[in-house]
Every structure is written in C-alpha cells, then in structure tokens.
Write a protein that holds these residues in place. Structure first.
Motif, PDB file in Angstrom:
ATOM      1  N   MET A   1       0.844  -1.193   0.000  1.00 29.64           N
ATOM      2  CA  MET A   1       0.000   0.000   0.000  1.00 29.64           C
ATOM      3  C   MET A   1       0.881   1.245   0.000  1.00 29.64           C
ATOM      4  O   MET A   1       1.892   1.304   0.661  1.00 29.64           O
ATOM      5  CB  MET A   1      -0.875  -0.048   1.247  1.00 29.64           C
ATOM      6  N   PHE A   2       0.485   2.219  -0.754  1.00 29.55           N
ATOM      7  CA  PHE A   2       1.263   3.452  -0.810  1.00 29.55           C
ATOM      8  C   PHE A   2       0.597   4.543   0.004  1.00 29.55           C
ATOM      9  O   PHE A   2      -0.616   4.709  -0.033  1.00 29.55           O
ATOM     10  CB  PHE A   2       1.396   3.918  -2.255  1.00 29.55           C
ATOM     11  N   PHE A   3       1.405   5.263   0.737  1.00 25.71           N
ATOM     12  CA  PHE A   3       0.909   6.413   1.472  1.00 25.71           C
ATOM     13  C   PHE A   3       1.388   7.657   0.771  1.00 25.71           C
ATOM     14  O   PHE A   3       2.450   7.662   0.178  1.00 25.71           O
ATOM     15  CB  PHE A   3       1.467   6.420   2.892  1.00 25.71           C
ATOM     16  N   SER A   5       3.353  10.980   0.379  1.00 26.92           N
ATOM     17  CA  SER A   5       4.628  11.242   1.040  1.00 26.92           C
ATOM     18  C   SER A   5       4.454  12.108   2.279  1.00 26.92           C
ATOM     19  O   SER A   5       5.194  11.998   3.234  1.00 26.92           O
ATOM     20  CB  SER A   5       5.604  11.897   0.074  1.00 26.92           C
TER      21      SER A   5
ATOM     22  N   SER B 144       6.315  10.304  -4.200  1.00 30.03           N
ATOM     23  CA  SER B 144       5.170   9.487  -3.807  1.00 30.03           C
ATOM     24  C   SER B 144       5.640   8.045  -3.676  1.00 30.03           C
ATOM     25  O   SER B 144       6.616   7.647  -4.299  1.00 30.03           O
ATOM     26  CB  SER B 144       4.035   9.595  -4.834  1.00 30.03           C
ATOM     27  N   GLY B 145       4.919   7.271  -2.855  1.00 29.83           N
ATOM     28  CA  GLY B 145       5.375   5.926  -2.546  1.00 29.83           C
ATOM     29  C   GLY B 145       6.360   5.977  -1.391  1.00 29.83           C
ATOM     30  O   GLY B 145       6.774   7.045  -0.959  1.00 29.83           O
ATOM     31  N   LEU B 164       4.922  -2.245  -1.030  1.00 26.56           N
ATOM     32  CA  LEU B 164       4.404  -2.465  -2.374  1.00 26.56           C
ATOM     33  C   LEU B 164       3.856  -3.893  -2.437  1.00 26.56           C
ATOM     34  O   LEU B 164       4.614  -4.853  -2.469  1.00 26.56           O
ATOM     35  CB  LEU B 164       5.543  -2.293  -3.396  1.00 26.56           C
ATOM     36  N   LEU B 228       2.394   4.974  -9.470  1.00 23.35           N
ATOM     37  CA  LEU B 228       2.149   4.596  -8.073  1.00 23.35           C
ATOM     38  C   LEU B 228       3.233   5.158  -7.172  1.00 23.35           C
ATOM     39  O   LEU B 228       3.037   5.344  -5.983  1.00 23.35           O
ATOM     40  CB  LEU B 228       2.221   3.074  -7.944  1.00 23.35           C
ATOM     41  N   ALA B 229       4.391   5.352  -7.764  1.00 26.75           N
ATOM     42  CA  ALA B 229       5.530   5.850  -6.992  1.00 26.75           C
ATOM     43  C   ALA B 229       6.417   6.628  -7.944  1.00 26.75           C
ATOM     44  O   ALA B 229       6.476   6.304  -9.135  1.00 26.75           O
ATOM     45  CB  ALA B 229       6.320   4.693  -6.381  1.00 26.75           C
TER      46      ALA B 229
END
Lengths: 216, 234
Positions: A1-3, A5, B144-145, B164, B228-229
């Motif tokens: 799962m990504f949060f 930043s 991000s990520g 991930l 996603l990142a």
C-alpha cells in the motif's frame, strides 16, 4: 500500500514520546525494520533495546575489548539503518541478521588485528552491572544456560571447533594449522557439531523459549 | 549437490571460511535450495551461540552514539557519506550488510526453482547491493510511494520500494525513466513481501525522475496509468 509522502513525513517526524516508545514495544522486529527503512530512528532505538545487549556480548566475547566491541556494534547498527530497505524477512529473523552483521564485523577486526591469539579460550563470562529489566535478565540468563548446556553435550572435538571458530574468530584453515589436523577434518567436525547443536536446541525448545520458527 | 560444498554451510554460518571458499559457497548457494535451507537454520544456531557468548553490558552511551549517527544521516536527500566521521571499515561492513540482506533474500527468487532466472535475479541484486553499499552514492527521496532511489556515479541507480503489495494476477510493475516529456521503460519487476529492489538498467540523466506504474503482464511501451511511486528529480 502506498501512502502519500506527506503522511510518511508526518510519521517520521513525530517526536519520540514515551507513548510512541510504548507503541513500538508492541511491534514485531520485522515491522521495526520496515520503519527503520523509512528513516524512523525511534524504531532503530527499539531494535537496539531488543538486540543490542546480546550483540555487545557477542562482540565482546570475540574482541575482548570494550571499545572495539562497542565500535563493532555501532558499525553494525549503522549498517542496519542504511540497508534496512534491502532486508528480506521471509526466512530469517531480524535478530539473526543483526547478530550476523556484528559477528562478521568482529571477526574482520580480530583477524586483522591478531587480537585474540593469546586470550584464554574457556568461558570467562563476567557479570556486569546493567539497567535491563529483571524479566529480560531472567530470559537471557535462561537462554544462556540452555545454550551452554547444549554445547556441553557436544563431543569435545566438535565443541572445540565451533567455539574456536565462532567465539575465537578462527577460520577453518587457521584451526587446521593450530590443531595439526587435516582441513577436511575441521570442516566435518564443524558441520556435524552445528547439526547436532541444532538438534539439541530444537529438542529443548519444546517449551517455546528458543524457537527455530521464523518470526511471523 | 556437491557434498563438499554443502559442508561449507557450517563454516559460512560461523564466518570461518577463507575468502575464496566463502565466494565459492556463495556461488553454489544461489542454485542450491538445500544449502539455503541449511544455512538459514545454521544462522539461527549461530544466533543462539551469540546469546550465550558473554553477559558483559555495553556503556549506556553506545545507544546515544548509534542514534546520533543515524540522525546525522536523516535528511530527505542525503549523500550516504555526507561528511560524517566514517569509522575505518564502515564501507566494508555496509557492503557486508547488503550482501547479508541479499543472501537472505535468495529465498525470494529461488522459490520458482528456475536456475537461470535465479542467477539473473541474483546478479541484478548483486549490482544493487554494490550500489546500496557505495558510500559515494546519493539517496534521493520519493515524492510518492515509500522507499528511495539510490544513485551512483554516471547515473547508475537502484529503486528500493517498501509497502508495495504483489501485483494482481495478470499485472506487473514497470519502472520508467521520465525525462521531461519522455518516458523510457526501465523494465518490469515483481514485489516480494511488499518490497522490491529494482536495479535501473540504464543511466538516469540529471533532472530525470524514476517512476513506477502497474501495467498488463509483459509491460507496456509507454505508461498507461498514473505512477504509483515516483522519485524526486535526480
């Protein structure tokens, strides 16, 4: 799962309060490593509180010098800090990983400095003043006795090979020379001894204190 | 299985091998599930030996020194060697740390029992380990990520991602080098135990971003979904 930043930054920047330490105390070692990988130094502190004492005892046994032993532990924990993101937890315990780092560091130093050659090789455990909790002390003491008892049950030649290698920092070739034995004999003794020790520890782990199960 | 090499697992777990034998065993380990299993359990036994080593306690200051060292490196964009005092041999121990992490990670790639892909993954992880352990490499934060991008000389880079989850069936993760309006594929990858260490096969130019999307199995020629990142610009 990504949060997002920003959420990560908020997590990392949270001041280390008593309640947070208390919170960390409930996390698994693996969860702590994941936090360390994100730059959470309070998670690193919690890992140190869990493993640092044993890590230092190991480094001190190999190096026989408190300053060098502390340096070895410090280097190992800094390596944990830097490389936590690359740690794979599925088959090894975090404590095993950290102790492996400490041991390699200590053995590197001892081989380079030829430090331990003249040291007595028997068990010279000393009791130190400590601030650890009575519960931790009791657990460590129990484990220590159990492992020592398992070591005592090994045939002398196997125990000697394992202790000289792991606690003395001798390589197999050095041991062959020192003991006047063929290298093949040393290799076989070390393998047979470690396999036997694994059985002995396994048998004694029925009560669940030492476990060969990988955590989680 | 070569019995003589197999026997080295004990010496390896006790750090008692000479460098040549250690290298030989590591090469053997990559393709030998029995030895991987044996080594994992021998490492646990070594951990038990560590508990029985000595009851001496470190000074209380050791904990403070470790945390001060760690905090000294805690910046969003940090050179891994940002002027702090580096104790002799630290680079070496960092390399060992990466090697041990990768060594333990062998399990992840060997599960499919496919030697070629195991070796390929190991060699990719090996170069990733070298870069992660390079004290002159720079660590770039992600916008991000969670994770980081580690960039070495000449733009060699490794993307490390945490949290991930494995890609759903029929999908794959794909890395991209995004330079201005241009996106160039940097290959597809999988995530194991919610983590991925992705060596970027091409040099990452100054100012470019490394990003990750989820794509149909086999990958895409250009990103079809938002990332996603993504890293900060290198």
């Amino acid at each position: 799962m990504f949060f997002p930043s920003s959420a990560v930054v908020a997590l990392v920047d949270t001041p280390v309060t008593w309640s947070m330490r208390k919170h960390l105390a409930h996390l698994s070692d693996e969860a702590l490593v994941a936090l360390v990988a994100r730059g959470d130094d309070s998670a690193l502190a919690e890992l140190y509180d869990r493993v640092g004492r044993v890590a230092y005892g190991l480094a001190f046994r190999v190096l026989r010098d408190d300053r060098l032993a502390e340096d070895a532990v410090q280097d190992a924990f800094l390596a944990v800090w830097r490389t936590a993101a690359a740690f794979r937890a599925e088959r090894a315990k975090v404590s095993t990983w950290i102790l492996t780092l400490v041991h390699r560091r200590a053995v590197d130093v001892v081989r380079r400095e030829e430090r331990r050659r003249a040291e007595p090789l028997d068990d010279t455990t000393r009791v130190a003043a400590t601030s650890e909790s009575a519960e931790d002390a009791a657990w460590l003491g129990f484990e220590r006795d159990r492992v020592k008892e398992a070591l005592r049950q090994l045939p002398d030649a196997q125990r000697e090979a394992i202790e000289l290698a792991y606690y003395g920092g001798y390589s197999q070739s050095e041991l062959a020379e020192r003991l006047g034995l063929p290298l093949g004999t040393i290799k076989s003794r070390m393998f047979a001894g470690l396999a036997r020790l694994r059985e002995l520890l396994d048998d004694g782990a029925e009560e669940g204190s030492w476990t060969l199960n990988f955590t989680n | 299985m070569d019995a003589e090499l197999h026997e080295l697992s004990a010496g390896f777990a006790l750090d008692a091998l000479e460098p040549e034998q250690r290298d030989a065993f590591e090469r053997h380990l990559a393709g030998c599930p029995e030895c991987q299993e044996e080594l994992a359990s021998f490492w646990e036994v070594a951990g038990a030996l560590a508990v029985a080593a000595d009851s001496a306690a470190p000074s209380p200051e050791l904990r403070d020194r470790i945390l001060a060292d760690a905090r000294g490196e805690k910046q969003t964009v940090v050179s891994l060697d940002s002027g702090r005092r580096v104790s002799p041999g630290l680079a070496a121990v960092t390399a060992v740390a990466a090697a041990v992490a990768i060594g333990l990670g062998i399990y992840a790639v060997s599960l499919n029992n496919d030697l070629d892909s195991t070796r390929l993954a190991l060699s990719a992880q090996g170069s990733a380990a070298a870069l992660l352990a390079d004290s002159s490499a720079t660590s770039v934060a992600l916008q991000s990520g969670t994770g980081r991008l580690v960039v070495g000389d000449g733009g060699a880079a490794v993307l490390v991602l945490n949290d991930l989850p494995a890609a759903p069936s029929g999908k794959t993760y794909q890395a991209w080098i995004v330079d201005g309006e241009m996106s160039v594929s940097a290959g597809t990858f999988t995530s194991t135990n919610d983590q991925a260490v992705v060596p970027i096969p091409q040099a990452v130019p100054d100012g470019a971003v490394v990003a990750v999307t989820i794509e149909q199995s086999g990958g895409a020629s250009s990103p079809t979904l938002p990332p996603l990142a993504a890293s900060e610009p290198v």
